[in-house]
Design a protein around this motif. Sequence first.
Motif, short mmCIF file in Angstrom:
data_model
loop_
_atom_site.label_atom_id
_atom_site.label_comp_id
_atom_site.label_asym_id
_atom_site.label_seq_id
_atom_site.Cartn_x
_atom_site.Cartn_y
_atom_site.Cartn_z
N ALA A 127 -10.36 -105.42 -4.88
CA ALA A 127 -9.21 -105.23 -5.76
C ALA A 127 -7.93 -105.57 -4.59
CB ALA A 127 -9.14 -103.74 -6.18
N PRO A 128 -6.93 -106.05 -5.18
CA PRO A 128 -5.76 -106.39 -4.65
C PRO A 128 -5.06 -105.03 -3.98
CG PRO A 128 -5.31 -106.62 -6.84
CD PRO A 128 -6.60 -106.17 -6.51
N VAL A 129 -4.37 -105.41 -2.67
CA VAL A 129 -3.40 -104.37 -2.32
C VAL A 129 -2.49 -105.48 -1.21
CG1 VAL A 129 -4.76 -102.36 -1.73
CG2 VAL A 129 -4.79 -104.10 -0.15
N ALA A 130 -1.28 -104.87 -0.98
CA ALA A 130 -0.21 -105.61 -0.31
C ALA A 130 -0.85 -106.32 0.97
CB ALA A 130 1.05 -104.80 -0.16
N GLY A 131 -0.93 -107.66 0.84
CA GLY A 131 -1.16 -108.35 2.05
C GLY A 131 -2.52 -108.73 2.16
N GLY A 132 -3.46 -108.38 1.23
CA GLY A 132 -4.95 -108.60 1.07
C GLY A 132 -5.56 -107.81 0.12
N PHE A 133 -6.66 -107.28 0.37
CA PHE A 133 -7.86 -106.75 -0.50
C PHE A 133 -8.30 -105.43 -0.08
CE2 PHE A 133 -7.71 -111.47 -0.90
CZ PHE A 133 -7.34 -111.47 -2.16
N VAL A 134 -8.88 -104.51 -0.85
CA VAL A 134 -9.67 -103.32 -0.51
C VAL A 134 -10.89 -103.67 -0.88
CG1 VAL A 134 -10.36 -100.91 -0.89
CG2 VAL A 134 -7.84 -101.74 -0.28
N VAL A 135 -11.92 -103.68 -0.32
CA VAL A 135 -13.60 -103.86 -0.53
C VAL A 135 -14.33 -102.65 -0.36
CG1 VAL A 135 -15.55 -105.26 -0.12
CG2 VAL A 135 -13.23 -106.38 0.07
N THR A 136 -15.32 -102.45 -1.44
CA THR A 136 -16.33 -101.71 -1.27
C THR A 136 -17.75 -102.02 -1.25
OG1 THR A 136 -16.23 -101.47 -3.88
CG2 THR A 136 -14.88 -99.77 -2.62
N ASP A 137 -18.54 -101.37 -0.67
CA ASP A 137 -19.86 -101.64 -0.55
C ASP A 137 -21.03 -100.85 -0.84
OD1 ASP A 137 -20.83 -100.46 2.12
OD2 ASP A 137 -19.31 -101.81 2.89
N GLY A 138 -22.17 -101.19 -0.74
CA GLY A 138 -23.34 -100.11 -1.26
C GLY A 138 -23.54 -99.20 -0.05
N GLY A 139 -23.12 -99.45 0.97
CA GLY A 139 -23.26 -98.29 2.02
C GLY A 139 -22.20 -97.20 2.03
N GLY A 140 -21.24 -97.28 1.05
CA GLY A 140 -20.30 -96.19 0.99
C GLY A 140 -18.90 -96.48 1.64
N ALA A 141 -19.06 -97.54 2.30
CA ALA A 141 -17.71 -97.98 3.14
C ALA A 141 -16.66 -98.57 2.08
CB ALA A 141 -18.02 -99.07 4.15
N VAL A 142 -15.45 -98.30 2.71
CA VAL A 142 -14.17 -98.73 2.02
C VAL A 142 -13.18 -99.48 2.92
CG1 VAL A 142 -11.93 -98.47 0.68
CG2 VAL A 142 -14.15 -97.00 0.39
N THR A 143 -13.17 -100.80 2.80
CA THR A 143 -12.49 -101.50 3.94
C THR A 143 -11.26 -102.24 3.54
OG1 THR A 143 -14.16 -103.47 3.68
CG2 THR A 143 -14.66 -101.76 5.46
N ARG A 144 -10.51 -102.66 4.49
CA ARG A 144 -9.41 -103.66 4.03
C ARG A 144 -9.71 -105.06 4.84
NH1 ARG A 144 -4.14 -103.42 2.64
NH2 ARG A 144 -2.74 -105.21 3.67
N LEU A 145 -9.36 -106.00 3.88
CA LEU A 145 -9.66 -107.44 3.99
C LEU A 145 -8.45 -108.43 4.05
CD1 LEU A 145 -11.84 -109.85 4.31
CD2 LEU A 145 -12.00 -109.82 1.95
N THR A 146 -8.19 -109.02 5.07
CA THR A 146 -7.30 -109.93 5.16
C THR A 146 -7.65 -111.47 5.52
OG1 THR A 146 -6.87 -109.50 7.57
CG2 THR A 146 -5.56 -108.23 6.17
N ARG A 147 -7.12 -112.35 5.83
CA ARG A 147 -7.55 -113.58 6.21
C ARG A 147 -8.47 -113.69 7.53
NH1 ARG A 147 -4.64 -118.77 4.67
NH2 ARG A 147 -3.22 -118.03 2.96
#
Length: 352
Positions: free
Chosen positions: A312-332
Amino acid sequence: MATRRHVLAGLIASAMSRPSWADAGSPAFLSAARLPSGAFALFGLTEAGATVFTIPLPARGHAAAAHPTRAEAVAFARRPGTYALVIACASGTLRARLTPPEGRQFNGHGAYSADGAVLYTSEVVAESSAGIVGLWDTAGWHRLGEFSSGGVGPHELRRLPGSEVLVVANGGIQTDPQDRSQLNLETMRSNLSYLSPDGALLEQAELPEELRQNSIRHLALAGDGTVAFAMQWEGDPAEPVPLLGLHRRGEALRLCPPREEDLFAMRGYAGSIARSGGLIALTSPRGGVVQLFTAEGAPVAGHARPDACGVAPVAGGFVVTDGGGAVTRLTREGFAPLARAAAAWDNHLVRI
């Protein structure tokens, strides 16, 4: 006898008394997940990945739809599903349980009208996978009607920004109503269908014949009406094909291949898609990668993340979730950790 002024005052007071998203802890996202106990739940998350609320679900969830003004969400079962739960997120209480008509199944997604008065649901006729859009009144939660989705096996549907026009990803696949086995891969044909609120087919876009086994599944919309769509390839796995496409009404479809070195990275499967600023993110839990493209579809980068799907989008990039329970921020540049929950996040992270 009540005067018109009294009636209006009552309506205003009623509207003001309805809990807003702030009353529910101001979540930024919704996501379904599996808990360590094996149970399932709908989570509200902040942009930093913190859990705001957790609401039990009766079975595995897929996506959710967030009401535009009040703290209300509809959680959809994984397809083929028979439940859609209307949840008051501030209190965690169930407002209604929607059930499709006999012989129908929900297909994992839904969208509200701009004013929140109508919920549109993605559905299929179970025996044929013929696509249906169901219409539900959100005041009393009764079914208003339905119309054709414009194809077979619809999955995500969205409302174009600034309008009441719906765009539907008709995946083209006929599936067995019990075990989800695919029945028509040799003849399948997916499309994007643009529909008016009364069901009139306004426009339809199809892939070229050589890519007809590319199933259009998920959507991300730009303010100018450009639709980015994610696909899942049901053809020869040894044949790499683009899994991202772009379309704008009145124009031809544009397909967006990845970089040469990333042709096989997604293993033919795009699980979710999002736009943020000038970037598009395409996730693949099967390939364990998230690919970034420009808004025009030029490949930018590919970043490895095991079982990553929700984005999903956030300012300056994305937030990503995965099957291991992690929530991460993604940029270029890549991923940065935000939070981790004792949960296996499901396919989608829905921006409120």
